[in-house]
Design an enzyme around this catalytic site. Structure first.
Site, mmCIF file in Angstrom:
data_model
loop_
_atom_site.group_PDB
_atom_site.id
_atom_site.type_symbol
_atom_site.label_atom_id
_atom_site.label_comp_id
_atom_site.label_asym_id
_atom_site.label_seq_id
_atom_site.Cartn_x
_atom_site.Cartn_y
_atom_site.Cartn_z
ATOM 1 N N ARG A 139 -10.180 3.959 -7.268
ATOM 2 C CA ARG A 139 -9.356 3.277 -6.439
ATOM 3 C C ARG A 139 -10.255 3.281 -5.060
ATOM 4 N NH1 ARG A 139 -4.995 0.804 -7.835
ATOM 5 N NH2 ARG A 139 -4.223 1.826 -9.800
ATOM 6 N N GLU B 27 0.780 -1.282 0.000
ATOM 7 C CA GLU B 27 0.152 0.061 0.010
ATOM 8 C C GLU B 27 0.627 1.167 0.058
ATOM 9 O OE1 GLU B 27 -3.378 0.236 -0.504
ATOM 10 O OE2 GLU B 27 -3.738 -2.053 -0.469
ATOM 11 N N ASN C 185 0.915 3.613 -3.300
ATOM 12 C CA ASN C 185 0.492 5.167 -2.951
ATOM 13 C C ASN C 185 1.549 6.148 -3.617
ATOM 14 O OD1 ASN C 185 -1.910 4.411 -1.958
ATOM 15 N ND2 ASN C 185 -1.180 4.974 0.118
#
Length: 148
Positions: free
Chosen positions: A106, A50, A54
């Site tokens: 997302r 993650e 990102n």
């Protein structure tokens, strides 16, 4: 090397989505040097994925750049630092809300997963200067926690 660090690794790579898996495997393999359970290793993998995703997806929206992943192993503590020099986060509190995303495709759960899977999550960011995510995790047995 920071005080108390027993081992460390530093990886830099282009903001190519294919490199998320490389970072994920590297961090999980490195974390295995401590007494983490398999469930904790999986949580570390997800949090790393993650953070790196990102940086790639949101940090470098307009142009590619470099992502840095540093992993420090202390006696009973794993520290993961993911940095980019991308667009930065304007409002960290808003970005941390479940389902918030600057990309409508997302789910907006990346920061939520990082926060729930790690013992500590710190985010330092500002528009135009990039983002630094620092995550800490101790093995469950070492920390004396019970997560039933």
């Amino acid at each position: 090397m920071p005080d108390g660090v027993k081992n460390y690794v530093h990886l830099e790579f282009p903001s190519d989505p294919e490199n998320v898996g490389v970072a994920r495997v590297l961090v999980a393999s490195f974390a295995a040097q401590l007494d983490f359970t398999l469930e904790e290793i999986d949580e570390i993998r997800v949090a790393t994925s993650e953070a790196v995703s990102n940086a790639i997806i949101h940090g470098y929206v307009h142009s590619p750049g470099m992502v840095s992943v540093r992993v420090n192993l202390y006696e009973n503590l794993l520290e993961i630092i993911v940095e980019d020099q991308g667009v930065g986060i304007e409002d960290i509190a808003l970005a941390s809300q479940p389902s918030f995303s600057t990309d409508p495709e997302r789910m907006g759960l990346g920061l939520v997963f990082m926060d729930s899977f790690m013992d500590k999550l710190e985010i330092d960011s500002a528009p135009g200067r990039g983002t630094r995510v620092r995550m800490l995790k101790s093995p469950q047995q070492t920390a004396g926690r019970n997560r039933n």
